[in-house]
Design a protein around this motif. Structure first.
Motif, PDB file in Angstrom:
ATOM      1  N   GLU A   1       0.904  -0.975   0.210  1.00  0.00           N
ATOM      2  CA  GLU A   1       0.086  -0.237   0.362  1.00  0.00           C
ATOM      3  C   GLU A   1       0.831   1.136   0.235  1.00  0.00           C
ATOM      4  N   LYS A   2       1.884   1.241   0.263  1.00  0.00           N
ATOM      5  CA  LYS A   2       3.065   2.421   0.164  1.00  0.00           C
ATOM      6  C   LYS A   2       3.794   2.349  -0.849  1.00  0.00           C
ATOM      7  N   ILE A   3       3.207   1.391  -1.840  1.00  0.00           N
ATOM      8  CA  ILE A   3       4.490   1.560  -3.019  1.00  0.00           C
ATOM      9  C   ILE A   3       3.886   3.047  -3.711  1.00  0.00           C
ATOM     10  N   THR A   4       4.416   3.436  -4.702  1.00  0.00           N
ATOM     11  CA  THR A   4       4.113   4.505  -5.660  1.00  0.00           C
ATOM     12  C   THR A   4       4.662   4.297  -6.776  1.00  0.00           C
ATOM     13  N   SER A   5       4.656   5.263  -8.189  1.00  0.00           N
ATOM     14  CA  SER A   5       5.080   5.269  -8.917  1.00  0.00           C
ATOM     15  C   SER A   5       6.817   5.757  -9.152  1.00  0.00           C
ATOM     16  N   LYS A   6       7.120   5.855  -7.852  1.00  0.00           N
ATOM     17  CA  LYS A   6       8.659   6.600  -6.989  1.00  0.00           C
ATOM     18  C   LYS A   6       9.393   5.541  -6.378  1.00  0.00           C
ATOM     19  N   THR A   7       8.387   4.432  -6.509  1.00  0.00           N
ATOM     20  CA  THR A   7       9.427   3.535  -5.173  1.00  0.00           C
ATOM     21  C   THR A   7      10.532   3.008  -5.736  1.00  0.00           C
ATOM     22  N   LYS A   8      12.086   2.712  -5.581  1.00  0.00           N
ATOM     23  CA  LYS A   8      12.726   2.052  -6.557  1.00  0.00           C
ATOM     24  C   LYS A   8      13.430   1.273  -5.360  1.00  0.00           C
ATOM     25  N   ALA A   9      12.950   1.374  -3.669  1.00  0.00           N
ATOM     26  CA  ALA A   9      13.585   0.096  -2.789  1.00  0.00           C
ATOM     27  C   ALA A   9      13.761  -0.130  -1.665  1.00  0.00           C
ATOM     28  N   ILE A  10      13.296  -1.341  -1.411  1.00  0.00           N
ATOM     29  CA  ILE A  10      13.098  -1.606  -0.149  1.00  0.00           C
ATOM     30  C   ILE A  10      14.185  -1.819   0.931  1.00  0.00           C
ATOM     31  N   MET A  11      14.314  -1.062   2.403  1.00  0.00           N
ATOM     32  CA  MET A  11      15.570  -1.039   2.606  1.00  0.00           C
ATOM     33  C   MET A  11      15.100  -2.103   4.488  1.00  0.00           C
ATOM     34  N   PRO A  12      14.711  -3.379   4.248  1.00  0.00           N
ATOM     35  CA  PRO A  12      14.403  -3.790   5.713  1.00  0.00           C
ATOM     36  C   PRO A  12      15.831  -3.682   6.615  1.00  0.00           C
ATOM     37  N   VAL A  13      15.359  -3.813   7.887  1.00  0.00           N
ATOM     38  CA  VAL A  13      15.972  -4.007   9.239  1.00  0.00           C
ATOM     39  C   VAL A  13      15.996  -5.343   9.305  1.00  0.00           C
ATOM     40  N   HIS A  14      16.760  -5.496   9.677  1.00  0.00           N
ATOM     41  CA  HIS A  14      16.510  -7.220  10.331  1.00  0.00           C
ATOM     42  C   HIS A  14      17.350  -6.568  11.370  1.00  0.00           C
ATOM     43  N   LEU A  15      16.057  -6.344  12.300  1.00  0.00           N
ATOM     44  CA  LEU A  15      16.520  -6.183  13.608  1.00  0.00           C
ATOM     45  C   LEU A  15      17.327  -6.546  15.105  1.00  0.00           C
ATOM     46  N   TYR A  16      17.629  -5.925  15.673  1.00  0.00           N
ATOM     47  CA  TYR A  16      18.091  -7.401  17.095  1.00  0.00           C
ATOM     48  C   TYR A  16      18.894  -8.005  16.988  1.00  0.00           C
ATOM     49  N   GLY A  17      18.820  -8.665  15.843  1.00  0.00           N
ATOM     50  CA  GLY A  17      19.380  -9.958  15.251  1.00  0.00           C
ATOM     51  C   GLY A  17      19.002 -10.830  14.171  1.00  0.00           C
ATOM     52  N   GLN A  18      17.346 -10.321  14.970  1.00  0.00           N
ATOM     53  CA  GLN A  18      16.473 -11.143  13.447  1.00  0.00           C
ATOM     54  C   GLN A  18      16.675 -10.764  12.307  1.00  0.00           C
ATOM     55  N   SER A  19      16.478 -12.013  11.050  1.00  0.00           N
ATOM     56  CA  SER A  19      16.316 -11.436   9.655  1.00  0.00           C
ATOM     57  C   SER A  19      15.273 -11.550   9.771  1.00  0.00           C
ATOM     58  N   ALA A  20      14.250 -10.356   9.114  1.00  0.00           N
ATOM     59  CA  ALA A  20      13.235 -10.115   8.132  1.00  0.00           C
ATOM     60  C   ALA A  20      12.495 -10.451   7.310  1.00  0.00           C
ATOM     61  N   ASP A  21      11.701 -10.759   6.915  1.00  0.00           N
ATOM     62  CA  ASP A  21      10.646 -11.386   6.734  1.00  0.00           C
ATOM     63  C   ASP A  21      11.278 -12.075   5.348  1.00  0.00           C
ATOM     64  N   MET A  22      11.966 -12.066   4.745  1.00  0.00           N
ATOM     65  CA  MET A  22      13.105 -12.313   2.955  1.00  0.00           C
ATOM     66  C   MET A  22      12.361 -12.302   2.135  1.00  0.00           C
ATOM     67  N   LYS A  23      10.932 -13.863   2.685  1.00  0.00           N
ATOM     68  CA  LYS A  23      10.835 -13.780   1.310  1.00  0.00           C
ATOM     69  C   LYS A  23       9.482 -13.554   1.074  1.00  0.00           C
ATOM     70  N   ALA A  24       9.121 -13.400   2.077  1.00  0.00           N
ATOM     71  CA  ALA A  24       8.297 -11.944   2.016  1.00  0.00           C
ATOM     72  C   ALA A  24       8.150 -10.923   1.161  1.00  0.00           C
ATOM     73  N   ILE A  25       9.442 -10.377   1.360  1.00  0.00           N
ATOM     74  CA  ILE A  25       9.620  -8.740   0.621  1.00  0.00           C
ATOM     75  C   ILE A  25      10.620  -9.008  -0.293  1.00  0.00           C
ATOM     76  N   MET A  26      10.687 -10.033  -0.899  1.00  0.00           N
ATOM     77  CA  MET A  26      12.102 -10.852  -1.353  1.00  0.00           C
ATOM     78  C   MET A  26      10.251 -10.728  -3.278  1.00  0.00           C
ATOM     79  N   GLU A  27       9.422 -11.635  -2.521  1.00  0.00           N
ATOM     80  CA  GLU A  27       8.761 -11.863  -3.604  1.00  0.00           C
ATOM     81  C   GLU A  27       7.670 -10.171  -4.333  1.00  0.00           C
ATOM     82  N   ILE A  28       7.770  -9.600  -3.295  1.00  0.00           N
ATOM     83  CA  ILE A  28       7.127  -7.932  -3.759  1.00  0.00           C
ATOM     84  C   ILE A  28       8.325  -7.631  -4.028  1.00  0.00           C
TER      85      ILE A  28
END
Ligand code: PLP
Length: 360
Positions: A113-140
């Motif tokens: 819902e936050k993606i627009t025509s200007k969106t170029k990148a997603i920058m997830p943070v693997h906070l505290y030492g645990q990976s973000a949900d990379m499967k879902a993020i890479m699919e998007i």
């Protein structure tokens, strides 16, 4: 006092630095290259580019992907300020997406819902030492043709489905003294894209591949051989440090199980947590922190103000309402988990948290 963080530096690091100093080659040189190769081996990326901070790593990663003015980059508001600042440095606009309440990482369900025509990148943070949900993020990212830049500054060695963070997209790591491994100040960009690696190397050194020939605007963001020599030793020790963090975390989790008034750490299936921080939620967070301080236990609040609420970002016009991040900022408390803790230290932390919760 049990500190919230403590770098473990020994004779090996001192000897390595002494050798570099005696060699007379103290700026970027052969040790930096050796460290880059070793780090690529560790993360499973083809290329690593060493720089002088984690902030520089993220900044260069964005620039190497051509991100700049007029572009938008989607990221988490619940992180250290450097994540979003690195986006601002390029002239692009950070767009904040709220987090998952259990892992504190960006919520992939709210990205679209936050993606627009200007969106170029997603920058997830693997906070505290645990990976973000990379499967879902890479699919998007694949679906919407977006670049992924991972802020892996807190997650050296963390894995998602057996793959190390920093190897999904372009990674940025920090080697600040409080991180899971250190070079004093320092950072690393990781990628398996040769072109991105070459560009990153140029940006780090005033836009030049050939000395005194400048093809683009770059900076001086180089790592020194002194720092790289420390990094090579620390990288050798990293798996041992991680095992100690995980052991301390397991003891904390077992000891704090079922106590009312706090929410324990959750590790999602398919992820290895490298426990840069051991962060619980507490209803009476500030009182608990004061109580532990009195008992000689250092704690940290990572982070008390989400980025969209920071004075500077409000000045820029940010007016987002991101309730999950805002609530987390009021409740999170990091307890010591670092490898310099003794078993007695860990037991003491458990005892005192229990005592506070029993009284509260
Ligand atoms: C530490 C950190 C950075 C910045 O690293 P520095 O080496 O301090 O510049 C960026 N993002 C996150 C999440 C961090 O924890």
């Amino acid at each position: 006092m049990i500190p919230i963080a403590k770098p473990l530096l020994g004779k090996e690091e001192i000897d390595a630095v002494t050798k570099v100093l005696s060699s007379g080659m103290i700026a970027q040189g052969p040790k930096v290259e050796e460290f880059e190769l070793a780090f690529s081996g560790y993360t499973g990326c083809e290329y690593s580019v060493a720089v002088n901070s984690g902030t520089a790593a993220l900044h260069i990663a964005l620039l190497a992907h051509g991100i700049g003015k007029g572009d938008e980059v989607i990221t988490s508001p619940f992180t250290f300020i450097a994540t979003a600042n690195s986006i601002l440095y390029t002239g692009a606009k950070p767009v904040f997406v709220d987090i998952e309440s259990d892992t504190y990482n960006i919520d992939p369900d709210r990205i679209q819902e936050k993606i627009t025509s200007k969106t170029k990148a997603i920058m997830p943070v693997h906070l505290y030492g645990q990976s973000a949900d990379m499967k879902a993020i890479m699919e998007i990212a694949e679906d919407r043709k977006l670049v992924v830049i991972e802020d892996a500054c807190q997650s050296h060695g963390a894995e998602y489905l057996g793959k190390k963070v920093g190897s999904f997209g372009t990674g940025g790591f920090s080697f600040y003294p409080t991180k899971n491994m250190t070079t004093s100040e320092g950072g690393m960009i990781t990628t398996s894209d040769r072109e991105i690696a070459e560009k990153a190397k140029m940006i780090r050194a005033h836009g030049s591949k050939i000395r005194y020939l400048h093809e683009m605007l770059g900076f001086n963001l180089r790592m020194t051989d002194i720092a790289a020599a420390i990094g090579l030793v620390q990288l050798e020790k990293l798996d041992g440090f991680t095992a100690a963090r995980q052991k301390n975390a397991a003891m904390l989790s077992a000891g704090l199980k079922g106590i009312s008034g706090i929410v324990p750490v959750i590790t999602k299936p398919g992820r290895t947590h490298v426990f840069h921080q051991y962060t619980i939620r507490a209803e009476k967070r500030d009182e608990l922190a004061d109580f532990l301080k009195e008992k000689g236990i250092g704690t940290g609040v990572h982070y008390p103000v989400p980025i969209h609420k920071q004075p500077y970002y409000k000045e820029l016009g940010y007016r987002d309402s991101l309730p999950v991040s805002e609530k987390a900022a009021e409740e999170v408390l990091s307890l010591p988990v670092h490898p310099a803790l003794s078993e007695d230290d860990v037991q003491k932390i458990i005892r005192e948290v229990k005592e506070f919760c029993a009284k509260a």
